[in-house]
Enzyme design. Structure first.
Site, PDB file in Angstrom:
ATOM      1  N   SER A 472       0.803  -1.224   0.000  1.00  0.00           N
ATOM      2  CA  SER A 472       0.000   0.000   0.000  1.00  0.00           C
ATOM      3  C   SER A 472       0.835   1.273   0.000  1.00  0.00           C
ATOM      4  CB  SER A 472      -0.978  -0.008   1.161  1.00  0.00           C
ATOM      5  OG  SER A 472      -0.289   0.171   2.364  1.00  0.00           O
ATOM      6  N   LYS A 515      -5.958   3.256   9.150  1.00  0.00           N
ATOM      7  CA  LYS A 515      -5.006   4.242   8.642  1.00  0.00           C
ATOM      8  C   LYS A 515      -5.545   5.658   8.812  1.00  0.00           C
ATOM      9  CE  LYS A 515      -2.923   1.232   5.205  1.00  0.00           C
ATOM     10  NZ  LYS A 515      -2.923   0.850   3.799  1.00  0.00           N
TER      11      LYS A 515
END
Ligand code: ADP
Length: 568
Positions: A472, A515
């Site tokens: 990611s 996140k």
């Protein structure tokens, strides 16, 4: 006769008699009773000095200590359950909803079973018991997994017990050792039942993601048996040496991550995620729940101490960095301990003089240094300047979300790439992909193509001791590399997450909620996310969405357009 002469006979006889008496009282299933009687007979014929007799006695004690016939039943009341869940926990509305559903299903199943039993009684005695699904709470430490487990037990009116599976590598720790071993003991499951003092407790198996395996057998195979409703009616503990019925137990497992749970085990589990708390949630949890607990455990009450809102906010921001609230609880405890000392010292002094009433101690923001020492964490990234070759990414770890910086340094060389910062294989590949993407788009980015052959690229992700992996960070790496080659600085306040392909497409990533929470705590105002993750935004609280501007993108070129400043 010889036995009598030696005086052994009486002892043995007496002993077996007391055991026989105990056996009468216990509601132990008939088959097991038969087995116990057999052993008692053997014991009666043995000299007490025979070591075997010691083993048998230890075995009998263990069995008599089990909670035979002890069940806690209570009519399930959804409204009450909801009240209990709410009274101990702030927020977590998704989790609570899911648990109430679970409790409702439990109730329906129970009712159905009862009806079935009635019908079947005339035909056979066997019941085909339908056991509930096994819940698995997944999330970072300190987010309330255990304490929700306790609340479930309370709302079902059942006992609660917990064992930790962290670091178990030996099957015998689940199933116990055979009785003939020196120092043999039952396994942890049976010990948990004994601890619970009930045959139907809510039983938490903590850290199921940290079960290992080695030459001593695979504990996860034994766990499978424990959790499988088809098999756990006859759970075999080697020490007990008879099947033990675990089918009435409600098992709940917890884990930090799903990645390391063996697939066969994971299949059985119904996952409930705990994403971690936002700043506001932490503040409210501290005010509404933790303070009460902390005051109580330090012998204080609210007339003696007041931690101001400003101080509390500062503790959350400057003294803790976590997804849960465990460290926060610790820091509050520390503050209260110091205050307690101050109060007692004051009282001792006062005793010699007049009995003046102790003033309420107010813990203010600017006094925190005195109580907790220097600040541990910096607040925001905003203080930092935009730099060339450094981009802000978002990571997902076992302990929740985190922000990470990707640094790129260029040195004269031969077009080699170096990666440091304890990066995993996937992350390394992602770095290579990002570099190739930048090379392929050199013209568009106005980079002289010849430079690539004469330059070595060094990519470093700081906090080198922490292992990092996953795809990611792809677009973050591409941004840092492009910034280094174009000499354009990167907007520091803008964080990004997204996998990159060679063609520069941006792919969907996991753990967005975690996140985003971490980014919010770090004071980030804008986040670039993959277009495909847009649907996950529905899980994010309106409060955060008000404060953070999300920019969904499809291509890495779009990302560069958003992140790179004009050349100064
Ligand atoms: P975990 O099992 O996830 O590691 P715990 O259940 O041990 O975490 O929680 C740590 C502490 O934080 C406990 O004292 C718990 O009561 C408290 N806590 C966690 N979440 C909440 C919440 N939402 N509301 C109130 N207290 C909470």
């Amino acid at each position: 006769t010889i036995k009598k002469e030696l005086g052994e006979y009486d002892d043995a006889e007496e002993l077996t008699e007391t055991y026989q008496e105990q056996l009468k009282d216990k509601s132990i299933p008939t088959k097991i009773k038969q087995k116990i009687r057999k052993e008692l007979k053997r014991l009666g014929q043995m000299s007490p000095n025979n070591p075997e007799s010691g083993y048998i006695r230890a075995w009998l004690e263990t069995i008599f200590d089990l909670p035979w016939g002890d069940r806690d039943e209570q009519k399930i009341d959804l409204i009450k359950a909801e009240k209990i869940l709410n009274s101990n926990h702030y927020g977590l509305s998704d989790v609570k909803d899911r648990i109430l559903e679970y409790i409702a299903v439990l109730q329906l199943k129970k009712a159905k079973e009862k009806r079935k039993k009635k019908k079947k009684k005339k035909l056979t005695n066997s019941t085909n018991q339908e056991s509930p699904t096994i819940l698995c709470f997944v999330g970072p430490p300190g987010v309330g997994k255990t304490s929700i487990g306790r609340a479930i037990a309370k709302s079902l009116g059942r006992k609660f017990t917990k064992i930790s599976l962290g670091g178990i590598r030996d099957e015998a720790q689940i199933r116990g050792h055979r009785r003939t071993y020196v120092g043999a003991m039952p396994g942890r499951i049976i010990k948990g039942i004994k601890q619970a003092e009930s045959l139907n407790p809510v039983f938490i198996l903590d850290e199921i993601d940290k079960v290992g395996k080695d030459f001593r057998g695979d504990p996860s195979a034994a766990l499978l048996e424990v959790l499988d409703p088809e098999q756990n009616k006859n759970f075999e503990d080697h020490y007990l040496d008879f099947p033990f019925d675990l089918s009435e137990v409600i098992f709940i497992t917890t884990a930090n991550t799903l990645d390391t749970i063996p697939p066969a085990l994971r299949d059985r589990l119904e996952i409930i995620r705990y994403p971690g708390y936002t700043f506001d949630e932490k503040f409210n949890i501290a005010k509404k729940h933790l303070m009460k607990k902390v005051l109580h455990s330090n012998g204080l009450d609210s007339s003696q101490i007041n931690i101001t809102d400003g101080a509390l906010k500062k503790i959350i921001q400057r003294y803790t960095k976590e997804a849960g609230v465990r460290e926060l609880e610790r820091q509050l405890n520390k503050t209260c301990r110091k205050v307690a000392k101050k109060i007692v010292a004051h009282q001792t002094k006062q005793k010699t003089k007049t009995k003046a009433k102790q003033k309420k101690i107010s813990v203010k923001k600017n006094l925190l240094k005195k109580y907790l020492g220097p600040e541990k964490y910096d607040l925001t990234l905003a203080e930092e300047e935009d730099q060339i070759g450094v981009a802000t990414g978002l990571a997902w770890t076992r302990t929740g979300g985190d922000i990470l910086f990707i640094e790129v340094g260029l040195t004269p060389g031969k077009g080699k790439i170096r990666l440091t910062g304890k990066l995993g294989e996937v992350m390394k590949e992602s770095a290579q992909t990002a570099l190739t993407f930048v090379k392929a788009n050199a013209k568009k980015l106005k980079i002289d193509e010849d430079r690539f052959d004469k330059t070595d690229v060094h990519i470093h992700v700081p906090e080198g001791a922490v292992p990092k992996d996953g795809p990611s960070a792809g677009i973050t790496m591409a941004t840092a590399i492009a910034s280094a080659f174009t000499n354009k600085s990167v907007k520091r306040e803008l964080a990004m997450t997204g996998e990159i392909t060679l063609r520069g497409r941006v792919l969907r990533i996991g753990g967005l909620k975690e996140k985003v929470i971490a980014a919010h705590l770090a004071g980030i105002k804008q986040i670039i996310i993959p277009e495909k993750n847009k649907r996950d935004l529905s899980e994010i609280s309106a409060d955060i969405k008000k404060q953070i501007n999300f920019k969904p993108v499809n291509s890495a070129l779009e990302v560069l357009g958003l992140t790179l400043n004009k050349r100064s």
